[in-house]
Motif scaffolding. Structure first.
Motif, PDB file in Angstrom:
ATOM      1  N   LEU A  47       0.729  -1.161  -0.134  1.00  9.45           N
ATOM      2  CA  LEU A  47       0.078  -0.055   0.136  1.00  9.45           C
ATOM      3  C   LEU A  47       0.797   1.324  -0.113  1.00  9.45           C
ATOM      4  CD1 LEU A  47      -3.099   0.711  -0.034  1.00  9.45           C
ATOM      5  CD2 LEU A  47      -2.904   0.769   2.454  1.00  9.45           C
ATOM      6  N   GLU A  48       1.973   1.232   0.627  1.00 10.46           N
ATOM      7  CA  GLU A  48       2.939   2.351   0.746  1.00 10.46           C
ATOM      8  C   GLU A  48       3.252   2.555  -0.860  1.00 10.46           C
ATOM      9  OE1 GLU A  48       3.743   4.047   3.294  1.00 10.46           O
ATOM     10  OE2 GLU A  48       2.645   2.732   4.742  1.00 10.46           O
ATOM     11  N   ASP A  49       3.271   1.849  -1.748  1.00 11.27           N
ATOM     12  CA  ASP A  49       3.713   2.158  -3.196  1.00 11.27           C
ATOM     13  C   ASP A  49       2.726   2.583  -4.149  1.00 11.27           C
ATOM     14  OD1 ASP A  49       6.148   1.291  -2.256  1.00 11.27           O
ATOM     15  OD2 ASP A  49       6.167  -0.842  -2.842  1.00 11.27           O
ATOM     16  N   TYR A  57     -10.189  -1.852  -3.647  1.00  9.14           N
ATOM     17  CA  TYR A  57     -11.153  -2.756  -3.161  1.00  9.14           C
ATOM     18  C   TYR A  57     -10.338  -3.492  -2.208  1.00  9.14           C
ATOM     19  CZ  TYR A  57     -13.014  -1.292  -7.692  1.00  9.14           C
ATOM     20  OH  TYR A  57     -13.512  -0.454  -8.719  1.00  9.14           O
ATOM     21  N   ARG A  58     -11.315  -3.748  -1.239  1.00  8.13           N
ATOM     22  CA  ARG A  58     -11.272  -4.651  -0.006  1.00  8.13           C
ATOM     23  C   ARG A  58     -12.248  -5.867  -0.232  1.00  8.13           C
ATOM     24  NH1 ARG A  58     -11.394  -1.559   5.065  1.00  8.13           N
ATOM     25  NH2 ARG A  58     -10.825  -3.680   5.806  1.00  8.13           N
ATOM     26  N   GLU A  59     -11.645  -6.829   0.478  1.00  8.19           N
ATOM     27  CA  GLU A  59     -12.657  -7.952   0.499  1.00  8.19           C
ATOM     28  C   GLU A  59     -13.334  -8.071   1.627  1.00  8.19           C
ATOM     29  OE1 GLU A  59     -11.753 -12.929  -0.029  1.00  8.19           O
ATOM     30  OE2 GLU A  59     -10.086 -11.430   0.013  1.00  8.19           O
ATOM     31  N   VAL A  60     -14.712  -8.126   1.271  1.00  6.17           N
ATOM     32  CA  VAL A  60     -15.500  -8.264   2.458  1.00  6.17           C
ATOM     33  C   VAL A  60     -16.594  -9.731   1.994  1.00  6.17           C
ATOM     34  CG1 VAL A  60     -17.794  -7.490   3.587  1.00  6.17           C
ATOM     35  CG2 VAL A  60     -15.909  -5.768   2.629  1.00  6.17           C
ATOM     36  N   GLY A  61     -16.107 -10.701   2.940  1.00  7.62           N
ATOM     37  CA  GLY A  61     -16.696 -11.926   2.489  1.00  7.62           C
ATOM     38  C   GLY A  61     -16.560 -12.343   1.015  1.00  7.62           C
ATOM     39  N   VAL A  65     -15.317  -4.583  -2.364  1.00  4.56           N
ATOM     40  CA  VAL A  65     -15.936  -3.349  -2.144  1.00  4.56           C
ATOM     41  C   VAL A  65     -15.234  -2.332  -2.193  1.00  4.56           C
ATOM     42  CG1 VAL A  65     -17.398  -1.744  -0.465  1.00  4.56           C
ATOM     43  CG2 VAL A  65     -17.639  -4.478  -0.575  1.00  4.56           C
ATOM     44  N   GLU A  66     -15.268  -1.267  -2.871  1.00  6.26           N
ATOM     45  CA  GLU A  66     -14.248   0.051  -3.183  1.00  6.26           C
ATOM     46  C   GLU A  66     -14.183   0.679  -1.638  1.00  6.26           C
ATOM     47  OE1 GLU A  66     -13.898   4.081  -5.808  1.00  6.26           O
ATOM     48  OE2 GLU A  66     -15.423   2.790  -6.042  1.00  6.26           O
ATOM     49  N   GLU A  71      -8.492   4.790   4.649  1.00  5.98           N
ATOM     50  CA  GLU A  71      -9.284   3.962   5.677  1.00  5.98           C
ATOM     51  C   GLU A  71      -8.588   2.558   5.379  1.00  5.98           C
ATOM     52  OE1 GLU A  71     -13.790   1.635   5.410  1.00  5.98           O
ATOM     53  OE2 GLU A  71     -13.174   3.822   4.445  1.00  5.98           O
ATOM     54  N   ALA A  72      -8.382   2.271   4.231  1.00  8.11           N
ATOM     55  CA  ALA A  72      -7.567   0.996   4.001  1.00  8.11           C
ATOM     56  C   ALA A  72      -6.440   0.804   4.798  1.00  8.11           C
ATOM     57  CB  ALA A  72      -7.327   0.641   2.609  1.00  8.11           C
TER      58      ALA A  72
END
Length: 125
Positions: A47-49, A57-61, A65-66, A71-72
């Motif tokens: 993420l730093e790069d 996007y993050r995995e939710v189940g 999801v964007e 926040e990430a």
């Protein structure tokens, strides 16, 4: 060994078996936590790069999801901290269980070696 163990030795042996199971469970939990920690650290380094305006996007189940960059990043940092604490706790627990196991093992050995001169069980000859 001939005959059956004295009741005290049998109790110590059962306790040793229980501690061995506990040690195995703790080791498995620690391994799992260390794996999750390494994954979270890798994700944070990656993420730093990444530019903060990159769509993420993050995995939710089962869904992706964007997510906002900040926040990430905050979530990953929190996860890393939490997992570091968990691994530290499990390491301490692992040490305590191992110490108790070794102590009980020594007590059992002394009981069987030193207590071998005690009365024989029924029918012993």
């Amino acid at each position: 060994m001939q005959g059956s163990l004295p009741p005290e030795a049998q109790e110590k042996l059962e306790e040793l078996q229980n501690l061995q199971e506990t040690a195995q469970n703790v080791a498995e939990q620690k391994q799992s936590s260390e794996t999750a920690l390494n994954e979270a650290k890798t994700a944070l380094e990656t993420l730093e790069d990444v530019d903060s305006d990159t769509k993420m996007y993050r995995e939710v189940g089962e869904l992706l999801v964007e997510a906002e960059y900040d926040e990430a990043k905050d979530d990953l940092e929190e996860k890393v901290e939490s997992l570091e604490v968990r691994v530290e706790q499990l390491t301490k627990q692992e040490t305590r269980v191992q110490d108790k196991f070794e102590s009980l093992q020594e007590e059992l050995q002394q009981m069987l070696q030193g207590g071998g001169a005690g009365p024989m069980g029924p029918g012993g000859a």
